[in-house]
Write a protein that holds these residues in place. Structure first.
Motif, PDB file in Angstrom:
ATOM      1  N   UNK A   1       0.789  -1.058  -0.031  1.00 48.22           N
ATOM      2  CA  UNK A   1      -0.018   0.117  -0.068  1.00 48.22           C
ATOM      3  C   UNK A   1       0.964   1.238   0.140  1.00 48.22           C
ATOM      4  N   UNK A   2       0.343   2.077  -0.757  1.00 47.52           N
ATOM      5  CA  UNK A   2       1.196   3.549  -0.901  1.00 47.52           C
ATOM      6  C   UNK A   2       0.364   4.641  -1.051  1.00 47.52           C
ATOM      7  N   UNK A   3       0.872   5.656  -0.364  1.00 44.64           N
ATOM      8  CA  UNK A   3       0.375   7.176  -0.594  1.00 44.64           C
ATOM      9  C   UNK A   3       1.134   8.112  -0.814  1.00 44.64           C
ATOM     10  N   UNK A   4       0.807   9.246  -1.733  1.00 39.91           N
ATOM     11  CA  UNK A   4       1.486  10.548  -1.853  1.00 39.91           C
ATOM     12  C   UNK A   4       0.920  11.630  -1.110  1.00 39.91           C
TER      13      UNK A   4
ATOM     14  N   UNK B   1       6.139  10.107  -0.898  1.00 38.65           N
ATOM     15  CA  UNK B   1       5.615   8.802  -1.001  1.00 38.65           C
ATOM     16  C   UNK B   1       5.955   7.844   0.091  1.00 38.65           C
ATOM     17  N   UNK B   2       4.784   7.449   0.629  1.00 39.02           N
ATOM     18  CA  UNK B   2       5.304   6.340   1.645  1.00 39.02           C
ATOM     19  C   UNK B   2       4.640   5.180   1.198  1.00 39.02           C
ATOM     20  N   UNK B   3       5.270   3.953   1.337  1.00 38.76           N
ATOM     21  CA  UNK B   3       4.718   2.598   1.158  1.00 38.76           C
ATOM     22  C   UNK B   3       4.966   1.838   2.388  1.00 38.76           C
ATOM     23  N   UNK B   4       4.081   0.623   2.213  1.00 38.40           N
ATOM     24  CA  UNK B   4       4.302  -0.230   3.340  1.00 38.40           C
ATOM     25  C   UNK B   4       3.828  -1.637   2.922  1.00 38.40           C
TER      26      UNK B   4
ATOM     27  N   UNK C   1       2.897 -12.540  14.054  1.00 36.19           N
ATOM     28  CA  UNK C   1       2.990 -11.076  13.715  1.00 36.19           C
ATOM     29  C   UNK C   1       3.048 -10.971  12.235  1.00 36.19           C
ATOM     30  N   UNK C   2       2.624 -10.020  11.673  1.00 36.21           N
ATOM     31  CA  UNK C   2       2.678  -9.569  10.122  1.00 36.21           C
ATOM     32  C   UNK C   2       4.138  -9.301   9.913  1.00 36.21           C
ATOM     33  N   UNK C   3       4.800  -9.512   8.884  1.00 36.79           N
ATOM     34  CA  UNK C   3       5.991  -9.097   8.734  1.00 36.79           C
ATOM     35  C   UNK C   3       6.213  -7.831   7.756  1.00 36.79           C
ATOM     36  N   UNK C   4       6.841  -6.930   8.051  1.00 36.80           N
ATOM     37  CA  UNK C   4       6.322  -5.684   7.250  1.00 36.80           C
ATOM     38  C   UNK C   4       7.774  -5.086   6.483  1.00 36.80           C
ATOM     39  N   UNK C   5       7.495  -4.169   5.572  1.00 38.09           N
ATOM     40  CA  UNK C   5       8.446  -3.411   4.911  1.00 38.09           C
ATOM     41  C   UNK C   5       7.856  -1.928   4.972  1.00 38.09           C
ATOM     42  N   UNK C   6       8.968  -0.773   4.964  1.00 41.80           N
ATOM     43  CA  UNK C   6       8.464   0.225   4.762  1.00 41.80           C
ATOM     44  C   UNK C   6       9.369   1.041   3.578  1.00 41.80           C
ATOM     45  N   UNK C   7       8.909   2.056   2.951  1.00 45.25           N
ATOM     46  CA  UNK C   7       9.505   2.452   1.603  1.00 45.25           C
ATOM     47  C   UNK C   7       9.450   3.864   1.392  1.00 45.25           C
TER      48      UNK C   7
END
Lengths: 568, 568
Positions: A132-135, A158-161, A435-441
């Motif tokens: 998922x991302x947003x600007x 822009x952040x994405x997860x 637990x969910x494994x996450x990334x952020x960008x």
């Protein structure tokens, strides 16, 4: 668009408070104005660039199955309290109370909100992975806002997860994201490198920063001139095959070197190359003393020392400590004849020194004819020095160069830090809660605009890449009051609009000098000047980047412009 | 886009706290989630709708020479202090202090920022007019956030501002804006009306609200069923040619009407139509008493009384005051035989009443055979009543109906209010300093999305207009595990993507019932079901709006879909 309808307030002089080129030019070319410290209004030309960058970001995010959403700026404090960041984030987090005295943060980033959202809606491994991302406009109350858009307090990100049920799935999304980021910055016309941001275990890339190479910046980047390799200078490994000469081993001799302390001085005094000198520095590593030996033309990288010895702290010993432990002053110490109290470690390059020079552990004396193995034996030999310009790139391709870097993007494997503290779990194939494994960008969108200007300008103004230029063509009749010029300009304007070539039509009654100076400041790829040959239907095209000019007849103008834009 | 990659959390049940259809459906169809009271996260489907609405707004703003910029959310308090709104705006203005304790407002609107910007950059009439707009998240700390996106605390607005050197130029921009707004809302598929928002002088439209007609809303709108006419019921003028009967004038007679007070009661008691009764109400207008007479089937509009008498306050007199002044109880008062102390004014309709009935200013007595001119004489006859459903439209076209309205847009001639308080001046042709003449124009973008849903839904879900639908086509294989279905669906997916038809591919392993229910909730124009006839290359198309279905062969599918979308 007609220029008379737009707000493009240009400035002839360099604004006093703007230190770097992008800040100066974006102000001078009328792209933005400061509303408060670190808070800017993006004027119409800048808004167009932002939209183009955003569209590129969107296309590349969508291409890797990202889906765009929009989370709020107002974030309930309760979410930030769950992760503890409400207490740890410090003064950079802007906080506000609503009319009922409830606390909110103005979002600087959205890990809490998205984790809460996904936690509430996703409960099964079947619904994962998700990208998922947003600007969006973000807020960070910088202590010292500076460099215009590079370090502001209100900026566009822009952040994405991403959310995963396995590490392999995270790796896949992470790698996709790295490729997408590379595409984005390439399409924005940037010379950039993906830089390994943590020292990490071998092969374990958990975080990379995308750095645009410039003359200004807050980090020094070592990058290859022939490949994608890049790293912060502190992090770059040195992969060099040092050549060892065949000369016969000389006898070890102690000679007086009164007042000769630095490698520079010793090298001149003894007339030997720096490469033949050994640089020995005493460090205090946790509670023990370690003598680190590198070649005279190299510098010790204490992060590498720390990593090699798996130490908590590494500090250069003081002059007093050095005198106390080695019985000699700093300029006269070396690895020969030490007690077992002091460990010796050496950089790989030291192995290649035959008949070298080193301090004799006696003030004002050095040894010549020094040879490793015969005269001293390090406990470990490893990569302990800073990489240097001219070194081969560690990936074997090309040569290392240095540049300053502007960070425009960051990709990060978060793992389960947030999902654990916020209890964002899913049921796996076996019905077990995980637990969910996450990334952020993240990408700094407004910062990217500044970085583009930083890389694309000359003394007269900005030089936009076609992909992000506010307009492709600047159309300038020398004199709007000359009927033939105005008519031809109108005709070209309509023609280009019909063909979807974006054009800014300078319909102002200004002197040509003013119009041309503005045009150079704006920096669109092509300028069309409608002048004396208007009656013959001939205009001048000027390419902003090369300065090249050509005369074109009105009949060919669309084709010529499209061709020039394609090859710009 | 594949549905498995998107976050679209649908709900089977109606959320307890959602009162109106748009709120319920946007939650149920997985378009949004609440993050805090009045603060929402727009999930991927909603983001797509927002983007389409924003693009429509952009195109129409650009078409009237608007140029887009982006001003900051953080607005220095100093600017709001210049206009005084820092003190007057009240609790709806969200306020924040930065790390240096400097005050900022979170922008609910941008008059101050843009006036400051234009004031600093524009100094000559030559640079005017200017029309500037932005699309941006705004903040307003509503006391009672409700109705989902209709009254939130963080919401998306398009706000535009225009700057002029003459009233004519402002009028032109204002009229352009009205046309652009009409285009925008029409393109969004809305049934709306531009409503005169102030009572203004004749012809002087200084402000109009764009109201979407629905069953819910905060204003009642009187609109014509055959023209563009619309007004708040309070504001609508009544233009009726009342017919007067030819019957002979009867004698005035006083009769006892014990306990008959309301028009309803009198009409029944005397067996006369309400239209023959006169309704007389005593008002206190500033310091004087005025008897207002309307026909029995009409209601007094006190705003019209106030405007007619150019009064500061108009209040219905109390029972005591009525008894005191007219010597009779409220139900028995009338215009006959009053002292000069009490002024009489009457609505136009009263002129048409022949041989009517009115109170006799004696408790429990009425007159019959009452005729205006013969038995009483108002000082003024004017439009004093509320418009009613069934009245002819004041513009002469069609009949008046009522609806509730959702305000989605507002256009406003500001004049020089802001430019005077903020000293935004320009030099005119004669070198004289003048305050800029301004207009401001807003559209609630997120609110428009809710209004669209309010007007376009049925019991099963949303029914998006093509212009703003998140996807044009919903592609549903009944069973993803049936190879033929999956293959055909893949083929259609690729085909539609190539042809730029936007499609959401339900690639989930869910039961058909779940998929169809979700599909109806989402409300894209066309559903393609890939089922049993997959092996023959035949699928079913279903139109969301009409429910119509048709079988289509894969070879024709693109043509059929494009045709259906064009005529949807």
């Amino acid at each position: 668009m007609k220029q008379s309808k737009m707000l493009i307030p240009t400035l002839r002089d360099v604004p006093a408070d703007a230190d770097i080129k992008s800040h100066q030019l974006l102000l001078r070319a009328g792209f933005m104005r400061q509303t408060a410290s670190g808070v800017y209004s993006y004027l119409p030309l800048a808004k167009k660039v932002l939209q183009k960058v955003e569209q590129i970001v969107r296309e590349e995010m969508d291409a890797i199955n990202g889906s765009e959403l929009l989370m709020p700026t107002l974030q309930p404090a309760e979410l930030w309290q769950e992760t503890g960041r409400w207490y740890n984030y410090g003064a950079e987090l802007m906080r506000i109370k609503d009319r009922h005295a409830r606390d909110f943060a103005l979002g600087p980033t959205h890990e809490e909100v998205i984790t809460s959202l996904v936690r509430d809606e996703i409960s099964s491994y079947k619904k994962l992975p998700l990208v998922l991302y947003q600007i969006q406009t973000k807020f960070r109350d910088e202590a010292r806002p500076r460099f215009g858009l590079l370090r502001g307090r209100e900026f566009i990100m822009k952040d994405a997860y991403s959310f995963h049920s396995s590490k392999e799935s995270l790796d896949e999304a992470y790698n996709d994201m790295v490729k997408a980021y590379s595409n984005i910055f390439r399409r924005c016309g940037l010379n950039f490198r993906a830089v390994i941001a943590d020292s990490g275990a071998i092969g374990g890339k958990n975080s990379q920063e995308f750095m645009v190479l410039t003359d200004v910046g807050e980090d020094t980047i070592a990058f290859s001139n022939e490949s994608d390799f890049a790293a912060n200078v502190e992090m770059a490994p040195v992969h060099v095959q040092y050549e060892k000469s065949n000369e016969e081993l000389a006898t070890l001799e102690k000679i007086e070197t009164k007042n000769q302390k630095t490698i520079e001085e010793i090298s001149r005094f003894l007339n030997v190359a720096k490469e033949k000198c050994l640089k020995s520095l005493l460090f205090k590593v946790d509670e023990k003393y370690v003598l680190v030996v590198v070649r005279g033309d190299h510098e010790v990288n204490d992060i590498k020392v720390k990593n090699l010895l798996d130490a908590k702290s590494v500090e250069l010993a003081s002059s007093e400590e050095t005198l106390n432990i080695l019985k000699a002053e700093v300029g006269s110490v070396g690895p020969i004849g030490l007690t077992e109290e002091v460990d010796i470690i050496a950089d790989y390059a030291v192995q290649s020194v035959v008949n070298g020079v080193c301090g004799a552990n006696e003030t004002d004396y050095h040894y010549t004819g020094v040879n490793i193995g015969r005269d001293f034996q390090p406990s470990q030999i490893a990569d302990l020095r800073f990489i240097q310009e001219g070194d081969p790139s560690p990936d074997g391709k090309g040569t290392i160069q240095f540049a300053e870097g502007i960070e425009v993007g960051h990709v990060f494997k978060l793992g389960t830090v947030y999902s654990e503290s916020m209890k964002a779990t899913y049921l796996d194939e076996n019905g077990k809660s995980q637990p969910m494994i996450m990334g952020c960008y993240g990408i700094g969108v407004s910062r990217t605009v500044a970085a583009i200007v930083e890389q694309h300008h000359d003394e007269n103004g900005i030089i936009w890449p076609v992909s992000v230029t506010p307009f492709e063509v600047h159309l300038i009749p020398i004199n709007m009051k000359t009927e033939a010029q105005k008519e031809l300009a109108d005709q070209i304007y309509n023609k280009l609009n019909r063909e979807s070539v974006s054009v800014l039509y300078d319909d102002r009654n200004e002197r040509p000098g003013v119009k041309f100076a503005d045009s150079d400041l704006f920096g669109f790829p092509i300028r069309i000047t409608v002048g004396k040959k208007a009656e013959e239907g001939i205009v001048e095209l000027k390419l902003r980047k090369s300065g090249e000019t050509l005369e074109v007849a009105i009949d060919n103008i669309v084709d010529v412009i499209k061709k020039q834009l394609n090859s710009y």
